[in-house]
Motif scaffolding. Structure first.
Motif, short mmCIF file in Angstrom:
data_model
loop_
_atom_site.label_atom_id
_atom_site.label_comp_id
_atom_site.label_asym_id
_atom_site.label_seq_id
_atom_site.Cartn_x
_atom_site.Cartn_y
_atom_site.Cartn_z
N VAL A 1 12.87 50.01 -20.46
CA VAL A 1 14.05 50.86 -20.40
C VAL A 1 13.93 51.95 -21.45
CG1 VAL A 1 15.44 48.92 -19.57
CG2 VAL A 1 15.38 49.44 -22.03
N TYR A 2 14.84 52.92 -21.38
CA TYR A 2 14.82 54.03 -22.34
C TYR A 2 16.15 54.04 -23.10
CZ TYR A 2 14.53 58.84 -24.10
OH TYR A 2 14.48 59.97 -24.90
N VAL A 3 16.07 54.02 -24.42
CA VAL A 3 17.27 54.05 -25.25
C VAL A 3 17.06 55.03 -26.41
CG1 VAL A 3 18.90 52.73 -26.67
CG2 VAL A 3 17.78 51.63 -24.72
N ASN A 4 17.78 56.13 -26.35
CA ASN A 4 17.80 57.09 -27.47
C ASN A 4 16.41 57.44 -28.00
OD1 ASN A 4 20.60 57.31 -27.42
ND2 ASN A 4 20.87 55.58 -28.81
N GLY A 5 15.53 57.81 -27.07
CA GLY A 5 14.21 58.30 -27.47
C GLY A 5 13.10 57.28 -27.43
N ASP A 6 13.44 56.01 -27.21
CA ASP A 6 12.41 54.97 -27.23
C ASP A 6 12.30 54.26 -25.87
OD1 ASP A 6 11.80 55.26 -30.00
OD2 ASP A 6 13.61 54.11 -30.49
N TYR A 7 11.06 53.96 -25.49
CA TYR A 7 10.80 53.12 -24.32
C TYR A 7 10.62 51.70 -24.82
CZ TYR A 7 9.97 57.49 -21.81
OH TYR A 7 10.12 58.74 -21.25
N LEU A 8 11.44 50.79 -24.32
CA LEU A 8 11.48 49.43 -24.87
C LEU A 8 11.52 48.39 -23.77
CD1 LEU A 8 14.45 50.09 -27.34
CD2 LEU A 8 12.07 49.79 -28.05
N PRO A 9 11.03 47.16 -24.04
CA PRO A 9 11.30 46.06 -23.12
C PRO A 9 12.81 45.85 -23.07
CG PRO A 9 9.60 45.46 -24.71
CD PRO A 9 10.19 46.75 -25.19
N GLU A 10 13.33 45.53 -21.90
CA GLU A 10 14.78 45.45 -21.75
C GLU A 10 15.44 44.46 -22.71
OE1 GLU A 10 16.23 43.44 -18.07
OE2 GLU A 10 14.12 43.39 -17.53
N ASP A 11 14.75 43.40 -23.08
CA ASP A 11 15.36 42.42 -23.97
C ASP A 11 15.35 42.86 -25.44
OD1 ASP A 11 12.65 42.16 -24.32
OD2 ASP A 11 12.55 40.01 -23.90
N GLU A 12 14.77 44.02 -25.70
CA GLU A 12 14.79 44.57 -27.06
C GLU A 12 15.71 45.77 -27.18
OE1 GLU A 12 10.89 45.38 -28.56
OE2 GLU A 12 10.07 43.46 -27.85
N ALA A 13 16.34 46.16 -26.09
CA ALA A 13 17.19 47.35 -26.08
C ALA A 13 18.53 47.03 -26.75
CB ALA A 13 17.42 47.83 -24.66
N LYS A 14 18.99 47.95 -27.61
CA LYS A 14 20.25 47.74 -28.34
C LYS A 14 21.04 49.04 -28.43
CE LYS A 14 18.44 44.06 -31.37
NZ LYS A 14 17.08 44.02 -30.75
#
Length: 286
Positions: A5-18
Motif C-alpha cells: 500500500v502507499y501511505v504518505n510517500g512510502d510503499y509498505l506492506p499493508e500490515d505495516e501501514a499506519k
C-alpha cells in the motif's frame, strides 16, 4: 500475498501501514476519495478521476498532496507491485493531523495525508451480477447537501446497502422530495423506448465519471438523453433501468421496490452500453 500500500510517500506492506489517530479523516470524515478500475493491468478513466479529485479538494479548501503525474505514477506502481490485472485502486486524501482533535481546521502548513491501496477483483468485467441484473429498493435520502463532493462520509450509503440486503435486494435508490437522487454508490437511470432519463448534475448527486462516459456513448448511439428529476413510480413503469459507477461500470436493474422491469432480465440498452463502455475503456486505458 501481502498487499503493498502507499501511505504518505512510502510503499509498505499493508500490515505495516499506519495513520495517526488524530488524522481528521479518522476523527471527522474530513477526507475525499476516488476509486479507479483496472482492466488488463491498466487504469480506466484515470484523467476523469484526477480532475474530480482536484475539484473535491478545492471545494473543501484542502491541499493537493501531489501532482497529477505523481498520482498516476503511484497508481501504476501499486498495480504493478500487487500484480493487478482486474481490480480497483482506492485513493483517499485527508486534511491531515496537527496532533490533537479540534473542530477548527489545522493550519495551512499541516500536510494532507494520502493513502492508496489496491483490491484484486478477477472477473470484474465479466461480473455475474451484471449478467443477472440488480434488484433495488427505495429509501429516503437523508445525506448532507454536498453530494457532488466525493467525501468519505459513507455511513448512510452503507446503511442503505444493508437495508437493501435485509429486504432481499442488491442496492437502494435514494429519494428526496419525491424524486430519485442516486444509488448508494452509483448514478441511476431508466429507459423508455429510445429515451434514457437520469437526474441532472447539481450538488444533489455525485458527478459520476462513468456517468459522463456512458452518456456520451449513448448519445453517439443516437439515444435521446433526458436529464431531469424522476420518481420511483416513473422508473417502475420503464422498459428497463441501470446504474453506472467506476467499480461496476453499467449495472442493469431488473426490479424496483418489487416491481419487475420488462421480462425480469437485463435489458438490451443496459447490456449494449455496458459492452461498448468496456470496449472503449480498454482502448483508452493507461
Amino acid at each position: 500475498m501481502t498487499r503493498t500500500v502507499y501511505v504518505n510517500g512510502d510503499y509498505l506492506p499493508e500490515d505495516e501501514a499506519k495513520i495517526s489517530i488524530f488524522d481528521r479523516g479518522f476523527l471527522m470524515a474530513d477526507a475525499v476519495y476516488e476509486v479507479t478500475s483496472v482492466l488488463d493491468g491498466k487504469l480506466i478513466d484515470f484523467e476523469g478521476h484526477a480532475v474530480r479529485l482536484k475539484r473535491s479538494l478545492d471545494e473543501l479548501d484542502m491541499a493537493e498532496p501531489c501532482s497529477k503525474d505523481e498520482l498516476l505514477e503511484i497508481h501504476r506502481k501499486l498495480v504493478e507491485l500487487n500484480e493487478i490485472d482486474e481490480g480497483l485502486v482506492y485513493l483517499q486524501v485527508t486534511r491531515g493531523s496537527d496532533g490533537d482533535r479540534d473542530f477548527v481546521f489545522p493550519s495551512a502548513e499541516t500536510p494532507p495525508s494520502i493513502v492508496l491501496f489496491t483490491q484484486n477483483k478477477p472477473g470484474l468485467a465479466d461480473s455475474p451480477a451484471a449478467q443477472k441484473g440488480a434488484k433495488v429498493i427505495s429509501i429516503e435520502d437523508i445525506r448532507w447537501g454536498r453530494r457532488d463532493i466525493k467525501t468519505v462520509q459513507l455511513l448512510y450509503p452503507s446503511m442503505g446497502k444493508m437495508m437493501a440486503k435485509k429486504a432481499g435486494a442488491d442496492d437502494a435508490w435514494m429519494v428526496e422530495d419525491g424524486f430519485v437522487t442516486e444509488g448508494t454508490s452509483n448514478n441511476a437511470y431508466f429507459v423508455k423506448g429510445n429515451k434514457i432519463v437520469t437526474r441532472p448534475l447539481s450538488n444533489d448527486i455525485l458527478h459520476g465519471i462513468t456517468r459522463a462516459a456512458v452518456l456520451r456513448l449513448a448519445d453517439e448511439l443516437q439515444f435521446e438523453i433526458e436529464e431531469r428529476k424522476f420518481t420511483i413510480d416513473e422508473a417502475k413503469q420503464a422498459d428497463e433501468a441501470f446504474t453506472t459507477s467506476a467499480s461496476a461500470f453499467v449495472m442493469p436493474v431488473i426490479e424496483i421496490d418489487g416491481a419487475q422491469l420488462g421480462d425480469g432480465t437485463p435489458g438490451p440498452v443496459a447490456k449494449r452500453l455496458r459492452e461498448i463502455y468496456l470496449e472503449e475503456s480498454r482502448k483508452t486505458a493507461i
